[in-house]
Design a protein around this motif. Sequence first.
Motif, PDB file in Angstrom:
ATOM      1  N   SER A 109     -24.329  42.874 -61.595  1.00 33.40           N
ATOM      2  CA  SER A 109     -23.103  43.438 -61.019  1.00 33.40           C
ATOM      3  C   SER A 109     -22.762  44.799 -61.577  1.00 33.40           C
ATOM      4  N   ASN A 146     -28.419  44.012 -52.830  1.00 38.92           N
ATOM      5  CA  ASN A 146     -28.388  43.110 -51.680  1.00 38.92           C
ATOM      6  C   ASN A 146     -27.019  43.176 -51.007  1.00 38.92           C
ATOM      7  N   ARG A 147     -26.794  42.290 -50.079  1.00 33.50           N
ATOM      8  CA  ARG A 147     -25.528  42.301 -49.337  1.00 33.50           C
ATOM      9  C   ARG A 147     -24.322  42.050 -50.237  1.00 33.50           C
ATOM     10  N   ASP A 148     -24.539  41.316 -51.324  1.00 32.61           N
ATOM     11  CA  ASP A 148     -23.448  41.035 -52.260  1.00 32.61           C
ATOM     12  C   ASP A 148     -23.281  42.145 -53.293  1.00 32.61           C
ATOM     13  N   ASN A 149     -23.937  43.284 -53.054  1.00 37.30           N
ATOM     14  CA  ASN A 149     -23.863  44.432 -53.954  1.00 37.30           C
ATOM     15  C   ASN A 149     -24.408  44.103 -55.348  1.00 37.30           C
ATOM     16  N   GLU A 150     -25.390  43.199 -55.403  1.00 43.11           N
ATOM     17  CA  GLU A 150     -26.035  42.853 -56.668  1.00 43.11           C
ATOM     18  C   GLU A 150     -27.353  43.609 -56.785  1.00 43.11           C
TER      19      GLU A 150
END
Length: 608
Positions: free
Chosen positions: A325, A354-358
Amino acid sequence: MEALFIFIVKSSGLIALFYFAYFFLLRKETFFNSSRWFLLAGLITSIVLPFVVYTKVVWIDPVPVSVDYAPAVNYHYIPNYHPQIAEEESFEINWNLVSLGIYALGFAAFMIKFGIDFYSLNSVLKGKKVEQQADFKFVDVEENIAPFSYFDYIVYNSSMYSESELESILEHEKVHSDQHHTVDVIISRIFCILFWFNPIIWLYKKAILQNLEFIADNEAAKKISDKKAYQYTLLKITTHETCVAITNHFYQSLIKKRIVMLNKNQSKKWNYWKYYAIIPALGAFVLLFQIKTIAQEKKELKEKTKKAALASIIQDGEVYKITKSTTDQELKDLTAKLKSEHNVDLEISNVKRNRDNELIAIKIEVVKERGKVQVIEMNSTKALKDCSIVIDKDEEGTKSVSLVTDDQIDHPVVIQNRDIAVINFDSDANPEDRSSPVPPAPPAAPIAPVFPTGPMPPAPVIDMSKMPKPPVAPASPKDKAAWAKFEKDMAEFEKKMEAFEPDLSAYEKQIEDIMSQREAIFEKQMEKYEIAMEKFNFDMDKFNQDVQIKYGRDSKEYERSIKQYENDMRQHQLDMKQHEKDMKQFEKDMKQREKDLKKWEKENNKKS
């Protein structure tokens, strides 16, 4: 293979355990029926118990991590990579296969003997008159064989015994048949085939047969009024020409023991404890050989050990943690802080999320002390694991920069399929060369050889105008002088024809020599091709490992290399199929050429 040998050893040990328990404790007791089931239970236990395994879990403290920590992945990229060809191993005798072969030979020999015995039994019963009485089938034969029972069949020769003797014999065999003793005989015979190499199993089989005779004698004596007459019958029957295998014989080579057991007093009931003496031995067997211990680390202590290990690695240095993160701004701040506080040049690129901003990919380029450059890459389709940039100092004050991941704390020495690559360069290297290294080109698959082709020598041509004409036979068969002249002319004609006809054998030999030369050339090419394929497979494995270490299993480069390998292997299969097709066509052409030569020769004979 090893598991099979371990099973055989364990089973053989259990068979020996039950046999010695019977021999030393139960052999002289009169509990014949109980001994029967004890001996059968021993055989069944010897097969079943080796498969019974008790799993025991032991919780242990985690193994302390050594302070002398080395990075889990330290891959040094070599641009001109040439994999070495594996050397052929020297010939060694595989004693496991030799032992298995010897066992298989013995097993096959005893199986054949078992089949022959069944055939002999069938020959005795085939075509004989069977007299049904109650549950028994009586067969009165003329052969001089020992009386025996086989399931519900009782076979005997009535002309050899008196009426009272025959009554004793039949009562004895009825006990065998009624209590299904044939099953015991067949089971013991099967175990002798399976464990033919173990001398104990043959003694075990003898003990089973002997105990069955004790049972039959004991039961038959109860139904016969004159017990002494029964014993005289045992003494009288001492020789027979034939004994049929896999059956219960009335006569056995233990007459003295049978008579002794008939006159022996019944054993006391408290002696039954001897049957239970085997239980502690079986328990010891399970405790010694059938318990599998699995060690597992305690989770709480494991976490503490991880923290302690990380602390020991850090010592007096500093740790800058990068998590999945971590934001782009935090990465920029980290770069500036390392430059200002430690004079460490840090360049972060190839950041992917990725889509989760990870974070799923990152490239870290560090200029270390003494002009060394270290490039660290992490690439995956999933969120990256937490990692730390550790700046440490040795006793002389020299700084060192290294990357530490959480899973490396768990397994500091084991290198697994991790999506991390560490590449070291000199500081004067071209910056373009410090980008993601281009994987070495995959090895090219060798091309399968083609069967040599070329023109064949033409078949010889016959000039029909120069061919001699055959003589005409005389019109009258009685003209001897004319017939003598005709035979003389025919001999001269045949002589001219032999000189005139082409040398077909020479032509055929010429064709065979050409084809054999081409076949020899093709075989040599195929041998080279097979060696090249072995090298290609070896090089391809090295190439896949190389790409996997640098980019990980989930990378496009790894998938591309795997697809290339699969395509090459499919092409190899197509080449081999084409090779088989060419060889079949070659054989077909040779057969057709033989037919053409025979046809050509036949036509020339007709014309002549």
